[in-house]
Design an enzyme around this catalytic site. Structure first.
Site, PDB file in Angstrom:
ATOM      1  N   HIS A 131     -52.339 113.859 -55.894  1.00 30.40           N
ATOM      2  CA  HIS A 131     -53.477 113.583 -55.018  1.00 30.40           C
ATOM      3  C   HIS A 131     -53.044 112.494 -54.033  1.00 30.40           C
ATOM      4  O   HIS A 131     -52.453 111.485 -54.430  1.00 30.40           O
ATOM      5  CB  HIS A 131     -54.656 113.042 -55.822  1.00 30.40           C
ATOM      6  CG  HIS A 131     -55.349 114.052 -56.681  1.00 30.40           C
ATOM      7  ND1 HIS A 131     -54.698 114.884 -57.537  1.00 30.40           N
ATOM      8  CD2 HIS A 131     -56.681 114.337 -56.803  1.00 30.40           C
ATOM      9  CE1 HIS A 131     -55.584 115.649 -58.162  1.00 30.40           C
ATOM     10  NE2 HIS A 131     -56.795 115.344 -57.732  1.00 30.40           N
ATOM     11  N   GLU A 138     -57.169 111.278 -50.103  1.00 29.02           N
ATOM     12  CA  GLU A 138     -58.589 111.605 -50.313  1.00 29.02           C
ATOM     13  C   GLU A 138     -59.417 110.403 -49.869  1.00 29.02           C
ATOM     14  O   GLU A 138     -60.149 110.451 -48.893  1.00 29.02           O
ATOM     15  CB  GLU A 138     -58.861 111.939 -51.778  1.00 29.02           C
ATOM     16  CG  GLU A 138     -60.312 112.250 -52.081  1.00 29.02           C
ATOM     17  CD  GLU A 138     -60.595 112.431 -53.578  1.00 29.02           C
ATOM     18  OE1 GLU A 138     -61.685 112.921 -53.904  1.00 29.02           O
ATOM     19  OE2 GLU A 138     -59.727 112.059 -54.412  1.00 29.02           O
ATOM     20  N   ASP A 160     -62.087 121.528 -57.462  1.00 30.78           N
ATOM     21  CA  ASP A 160     -61.840 120.170 -57.965  1.00 30.78           C
ATOM     22  C   ASP A 160     -62.476 119.945 -59.336  1.00 30.78           C
ATOM     23  O   ASP A 160     -61.833 120.140 -60.365  1.00 30.78           O
ATOM     24  CB  ASP A 160     -62.332 119.150 -56.942  1.00 30.78           C
ATOM     25  CG  ASP A 160     -61.705 117.776 -57.091  1.00 30.78           C
ATOM     26  OD1 ASP A 160     -60.839 117.606 -57.968  1.00 30.78           O
ATOM     27  OD2 ASP A 160     -62.061 116.860 -56.320  1.00 30.78           O
ATOM     28  N   ASP A 161     -63.735 119.513 -59.365  1.00 30.25           N
ATOM     29  CA  ASP A 161     -64.481 119.252 -60.601  1.00 30.25           C
ATOM     30  C   ASP A 161     -65.831 119.959 -60.486  1.00 30.25           C
ATOM     31  O   ASP A 161     -66.867 119.322 -60.233  1.00 30.25           O
ATOM     32  CB  ASP A 161     -64.679 117.747 -60.805  1.00 30.25           C
ATOM     33  CG  ASP A 161     -63.362 117.007 -60.921  1.00 30.25           C
ATOM     34  OD1 ASP A 161     -62.806 116.956 -62.034  1.00 30.25           O
ATOM     35  OD2 ASP A 161     -62.888 116.487 -59.890  1.00 30.25           O
ATOM     36  N   HIS A 197     -59.592 120.397 -62.136  1.00 30.96           N
ATOM     37  CA  HIS A 197     -59.445 119.519 -63.302  1.00 30.96           C
ATOM     38  C   HIS A 197     -60.264 120.121 -64.434  1.00 30.96           C
ATOM     39  O   HIS A 197     -61.487 120.227 -64.330  1.00 30.96           O
ATOM     40  CB  HIS A 197     -59.948 118.115 -62.980  1.00 30.96           C
ATOM     41  CG  HIS A 197     -59.205 117.464 -61.863  1.00 30.96           C
ATOM     42  ND1 HIS A 197     -58.086 116.690 -62.070  1.00 30.96           N
ATOM     43  CD2 HIS A 197     -59.416 117.492 -60.520  1.00 30.96           C
ATOM     44  CE1 HIS A 197     -57.637 116.257 -60.900  1.00 30.96           C
ATOM     45  NE2 HIS A 197     -58.427 116.739 -59.942  1.00 30.96           N
ATOM     46  N   HIS A 239     -56.439 123.661 -57.427  1.00 29.20           N
ATOM     47  CA  HIS A 239     -56.852 122.265 -57.634  1.00 29.20           C
ATOM     48  C   HIS A 239     -58.130 122.259 -58.463  1.00 29.20           C
ATOM     49  O   HIS A 239     -59.239 122.289 -57.940  1.00 29.20           O
ATOM     50  CB  HIS A 239     -57.071 121.595 -56.269  1.00 29.20           C
ATOM     51  CG  HIS A 239     -57.380 120.134 -56.329  1.00 29.20           C
ATOM     52  ND1 HIS A 239     -57.123 119.282 -55.277  1.00 29.20           N
ATOM     53  CD2 HIS A 239     -57.927 119.355 -57.292  1.00 29.20           C
ATOM     54  CE1 HIS A 239     -57.511 118.060 -55.585  1.00 29.20           C
ATOM     55  NE2 HIS A 239     -58.015 118.075 -56.816  1.00 29.20           N
TER      56      HIS A 239
END
Length: 334
Positions: A194, A197, A275-276, A16, A14
């Protein structure tokens, strides 16, 4: 334990790629492409990385993406992340990219994917890091817009493993995208999304029953529905959990309250991801280290999380088993 985690073989499921844009690279690309950004210094960018919710983050995320113009930019972005993978002993990465973030700015789909692919090829050749691409639809846009992106992807279908669904979750349920996911499945794409969340457990139900996804990105709020938890376990669906992201976006107010250990104790197949990472204060190893220290996870928990990352990847079964054995061998020797 930090050293054990740092050298542990692992996969990231996961991530991005636009969310790995570090402030230093953002400034360099802005200068190279003569793009004005609303920050005067790297320090000013970092100061802006204080979010109260998902939307706060997305506003900065899309602003940062504006510096990505040329194929070379997407190569530089992706190569920077894959270099980090090499440093952190990430042997396999499943990389999400958001074509609509770029095509809506007039950047050709081809420019985006060719730059990313060049870096993927180089990382495979230099370091043996395998990777897959996940094309994510932006859920705040329409399903018709997603269909346009699906059509644009067809000449590059051999480079894309899966489709996903990301961006603003609240008010944009998975059911909004049933038709485009059905069409994506017919084209041979693996289905991911997703869910749960910021959205409720109902969104997770929609994702697994309506979109028919094989893996849930985030999924924290599944724990509010015991029947849903049981279904996730019975169907052997993994969650790609992102601890530092959850903290920064106020999904949890304190890492001590993070549900990861509860997920594992209930038998949910969780994985750790960043994630980011440029925005949330840490790449994969830091996510492992922070959550291990805060929740006092055992070495067995950490090894399980690493094994899950390979078992619930989109790799072929033989390769999964080979990589899981690497984790077991590492644990035995350390």
């Amino acid at each position: 334990m930090k050293n054990f985690i740092s050298k542990l073989p692992k996969a990231e499921l996961h991530l991005h790629i636009e969310g790995s844009l570090e402030p230093e690279l953002m400034f360099a690309l802005a200068q190279r492409n003569r793009i004005e950004i609303p920050y005067n210094s790297i320090e000013e960018v970092k100061e802006a990385y204080k979010f109260s919710c998902l939307q706060d983050f997305l506003n900065i995320y899309y602003s940062g993406a504006s510096v990505l113009i040329q194929e070379e930019d997407f190569y530089d972005l992706t190569m920077a992340y894959l270099t980090k993978c090499n440093e952190e002993n990430i042997l396999h990465a499943e990389i999400m990219f958001d074509p609509q973030t770029h095509t809506h700015r007039g950047i050709a789909f081809e420019t985006v994917i060719n730059g990313i692919q060049k870096a993927r090829n180089e990382a495979q050749e230099k370091w043996g890091i395998s990777s897959f691409l996940i094309m994510s639809f932006l859920r705040h846009l329409s399903e018709d817009d997603a269909f346009v992106t699906l059509e644009q992807s067809l000449p590059f279908k051999h480079l894309i493993k899966a489709v996903g669904l990301d961006s603003s979750e609240k008010g944009n349920p998975p059911s909004k995208f049933y038709k485009v996911f059905e069409a994506s499945a017919k084209l041979g794409y693996v289905l991911l999304a997703h869910a749960g969340e910021e959205g409720p457990a109902e969104y997770v139900w929609e994702a697994i029953d309506g979109l028919k996804i094989v893996r849930i990105d985030h999924g924290n709020n599944c724990l509010t529905d015991e029947k849903l938890v049981n279904q996730i376990i019975q169907r052997d669906i993994a969650l790609t959990v992102c601890p530092l992201s959850n903290l920064e976006l106020k999904v949890v107010t304190d890492l001590k309250l993070h549900p990861l250990k509860t997920m594992l104790d209930k038998g949910i197949k969780a994985t750790i991801n960043s994630d980011d990472p440029a925005y949330f204060g840490g790449y994969l190893n830091q996510n492992f280290i922070s959550i291990q220290e805060t929740l006092n996870l055992s070495e067995a928990d950490v090894v399980l999380l690493a094994k899950n990352s390979f078992e619930y990847s989109l790799l072929e079964e033989n390769r999964k088993q080979e990589l899981m054995r690497l984790v077991e061998d590492y644990a035995l020797k350390n």
